[in-house]
Each structure stands twice: as C-alpha cells, then as structure tokens.
Design a protein around this motif. Structure first.
Motif, PDB file in Angstrom:
ATOM      1  N   ASN A  85      -3.690   7.381 -12.695  1.00  0.00           N
ATOM      2  CA  ASN A  85      -2.462   8.109 -13.043  1.00  0.00           C
ATOM      3  C   ASN A  85      -1.994   9.042 -11.934  1.00  0.00           C
ATOM      4  O   ASN A  85      -0.885   9.562 -11.995  1.00  0.00           O
ATOM      5  CB  ASN A  85      -2.671   8.894 -14.336  1.00  0.00           C
ATOM      6  N   SER A  86      -2.831   9.258 -10.913  1.00  0.00           N
ATOM      7  CA  SER A  86      -2.425  10.126  -9.810  1.00  0.00           C
ATOM      8  C   SER A  86      -1.714   9.353  -8.705  1.00  0.00           C
ATOM      9  O   SER A  86      -1.347   9.926  -7.681  1.00  0.00           O
ATOM     10  CB  SER A  86      -3.641  10.864  -9.233  1.00  0.00           C
ATOM     11  N   VAL A  87      -1.488   8.058  -8.918  1.00  0.00           N
ATOM     12  CA  VAL A  87      -0.843   7.211  -7.914  1.00  0.00           C
ATOM     13  C   VAL A  87       0.363   6.516  -8.518  1.00  0.00           C
ATOM     14  O   VAL A  87       0.281   5.933  -9.600  1.00  0.00           O
ATOM     15  CB  VAL A  87      -1.822   6.129  -7.392  1.00  0.00           C
ATOM     16  N   LYS A  88       1.469   6.561  -7.818  1.00  0.00           N
ATOM     17  CA  LYS A  88       2.663   5.811  -8.204  1.00  0.00           C
ATOM     18  C   LYS A  88       2.831   4.698  -7.181  1.00  0.00           C
ATOM     19  O   LYS A  88       3.171   4.950  -6.026  1.00  0.00           O
ATOM     20  CB  LYS A  88       3.888   6.739  -8.217  1.00  0.00           C
ATOM     21  N   LEU A  89       2.521   3.465  -7.584  1.00  0.00           N
ATOM     22  CA  LEU A  89       2.634   2.337  -6.672  1.00  0.00           C
ATOM     23  C   LEU A  89       4.079   1.881  -6.545  1.00  0.00           C
ATOM     24  O   LEU A  89       4.830   1.912  -7.530  1.00  0.00           O
ATOM     25  CB  LEU A  89       1.795   1.161  -7.170  1.00  0.00           C
ATOM     26  N   PRO A  90       4.461   1.417  -5.359  1.00  0.00           N
ATOM     27  CA  PRO A  90       5.801   0.854  -5.188  1.00  0.00           C
ATOM     28  C   PRO A  90       5.965  -0.407  -6.050  1.00  0.00           C
ATOM     29  O   PRO A  90       4.969  -1.070  -6.379  1.00  0.00           O
ATOM     30  CB  PRO A  90       5.865   0.494  -3.702  1.00  0.00           C
ATOM     31  N   GLU A  91       7.172  -0.718  -6.400  1.00  0.00           N
ATOM     32  CA  GLU A  91       7.488  -1.912  -7.184  1.00  0.00           C
ATOM     33  C   GLU A  91       6.877  -3.142  -6.518  1.00  0.00           C
ATOM     34  O   GLU A  91       6.982  -3.325  -5.310  1.00  0.00           O
ATOM     35  CB  GLU A  91       9.013  -2.072  -7.297  1.00  0.00           C
ATOM     36  N   GLY A  92       6.215  -3.985  -7.304  1.00  0.00           N
ATOM     37  CA  GLY A  92       5.632  -5.215  -6.785  1.00  0.00           C
ATOM     38  C   GLY A  92       4.239  -5.060  -6.207  1.00  0.00           C
ATOM     39  O   GLY A  92       3.614  -6.041  -5.835  1.00  0.00           O
ATOM     40  N   LYS A  93       3.737  -3.825  -6.117  1.00  0.00           N
ATOM     41  CA  LYS A  93       2.389  -3.593  -5.600  1.00  0.00           C
ATOM     42  C   LYS A  93       1.424  -3.436  -6.767  1.00  0.00           C
ATOM     43  O   LYS A  93       1.800  -2.932  -7.825  1.00  0.00           O
ATOM     44  CB  LYS A  93       2.338  -2.322  -4.731  1.00  0.00           C
ATOM     45  N   ASN A  94       0.170  -3.857  -6.552  1.00  0.00           N
ATOM     46  CA  ASN A  94      -0.850  -3.763  -7.593  1.00  0.00           C
ATOM     47  C   ASN A  94      -2.145  -3.233  -6.996  1.00  0.00           C
ATOM     48  O   ASN A  94      -2.404  -3.407  -5.810  1.00  0.00           O
ATOM     49  CB  ASN A  94      -1.143  -5.141  -8.190  1.00  0.00           C
ATOM     50  N   PHE A  95      -2.955  -2.617  -7.835  1.00  0.00           N
ATOM     51  CA  PHE A  95      -4.301  -2.274  -7.432  1.00  0.00           C
ATOM     52  C   PHE A  95      -5.109  -3.566  -7.373  1.00  0.00           C
ATOM     53  O   PHE A  95      -4.997  -4.413  -8.261  1.00  0.00           O
ATOM     54  CB  PHE A  95      -4.950  -1.319  -8.437  1.00  0.00           C
TER      55      PHE A  95
END
Length: 171
Positions: A85-95
C-alpha cells in the motif's frame, strides 16, 4: 490473494564500521528501494526505520538502532519487505510476486494454456517471463507488446500471442 508485504531485497553485507548495510535490491532499481523510510522484516511482522542511498547496483542502508559493524553483521541474509500500500505503480505495471503463478493462455484461443509464470527476469531491452508447462518444460517469453497482449493479475491470467516457433514442440 495478493500479499500485503512484498520482498524487495536482501541484506548481503556491511559497509564501514558504523552499522551501515549493503542491500541487494530485488526490485526495478536501487533507486526504487532507496526511496522507502519504513521497511519490514519477517514477512511484515517487524517494522524498521531506514535511510538509504543507491550505490552502483546495490543500496547502502542505515537501520535505526544499528550502530556498529557487529550489530549489522548479525543482519546478513535477512530479507526486507515493503507494504504494497506504500507504492503506487504506474498503469500497466505489476509486482513480480503478483505475476508468479499466473496462467499463460493463448490470446486468440483461450483454451490453449502454455503453463504458469515461474520467474521474471530483466534483460537489457525488456523483461522475460519463464513459463513452466505442466510437463515441466520451461519457455522464455519476451515481455513486449506484440507478444504479451494482456495481464490480469487479479484473475491470475496472462494472454500471449507467441512468436513463431516459441511453443512448436508442445504440439
């Protein structure tokens, strides 16, 4: 279900005599890991305060309360985690951890399943998925727009349009 705490690196050694650590990042870059002020041990059970800076391909990290090389040496091998929850990934990116285990299906005929994603690694140009078939054979899938058509980690599915010859021996 997605994990709340994600592995981001491992303490691989000490740096200097004042308790600073060398951390091998398991994320996109040392810069990404160095931005966090709070990390966790033990799959998220223990919160730690840190200050970090990238150094070549590693992160030099100071953990609050660790003041000597002896205290730091005890931490060698520990895995560090972030709260997703401390990370906002760019659209289309995944962990990466969300991609592991996803079923890989043919984008044009969804009844054709190639296997599941077993690993993701970086090359100079793009990421590559290691896909393991039910027979145990491994295939390398380049993560490029013409091959990976859709990623839906919520449903655990990745749709691909394989390059010619990639899965020919599966027929």
């Amino acid at each position: 279900m997605k994990k709340k705490f994600l592995e981001v690196g491992r303490i691989v050694g000490t740096h200097g005599i004042r308790g600073e650590l060398r951390v091998e990042p398991w994320c996109d870059s040392p810069d990404f890991l160095a931005q966090f002020k709070t990390l966790y041990y033990n799959s998220g059970d223990e919160k730690i305060k840190v200050s970090s800076r990238p150094h070549k391909n590693i992160v030099l990290m100071k953990i609050k309360g660790i003041e000597s090389i002896e205290e730091a040496e005890v931490l060698r091998g520990r895995v560090l985690y972030i709260d997703r929850n401390s990370v906002k990934l760019p659209e289309g990116k995944n962990f990466v951890q969300d991609l592991l285990g996803c079923r890989v299906l043919n984008a044009d005929d969804k009844t054709v399943e190639y296997g599941t994603i077993a690993d993701v690694f970086k090359t100079g140009a793009n990421d590559v998925y290691t896909v393991k078939s039910t027979s145990g054979k491994e295939y390398l899938i380049p993560v490029i727009d013409s091959v990976v058509v859709e990623k839906n980690v919520d449903d655990g599915i990745v749709l691909v349009r394989p390059m010619e010859g990639l899965f020919d021996d599966e027929a």
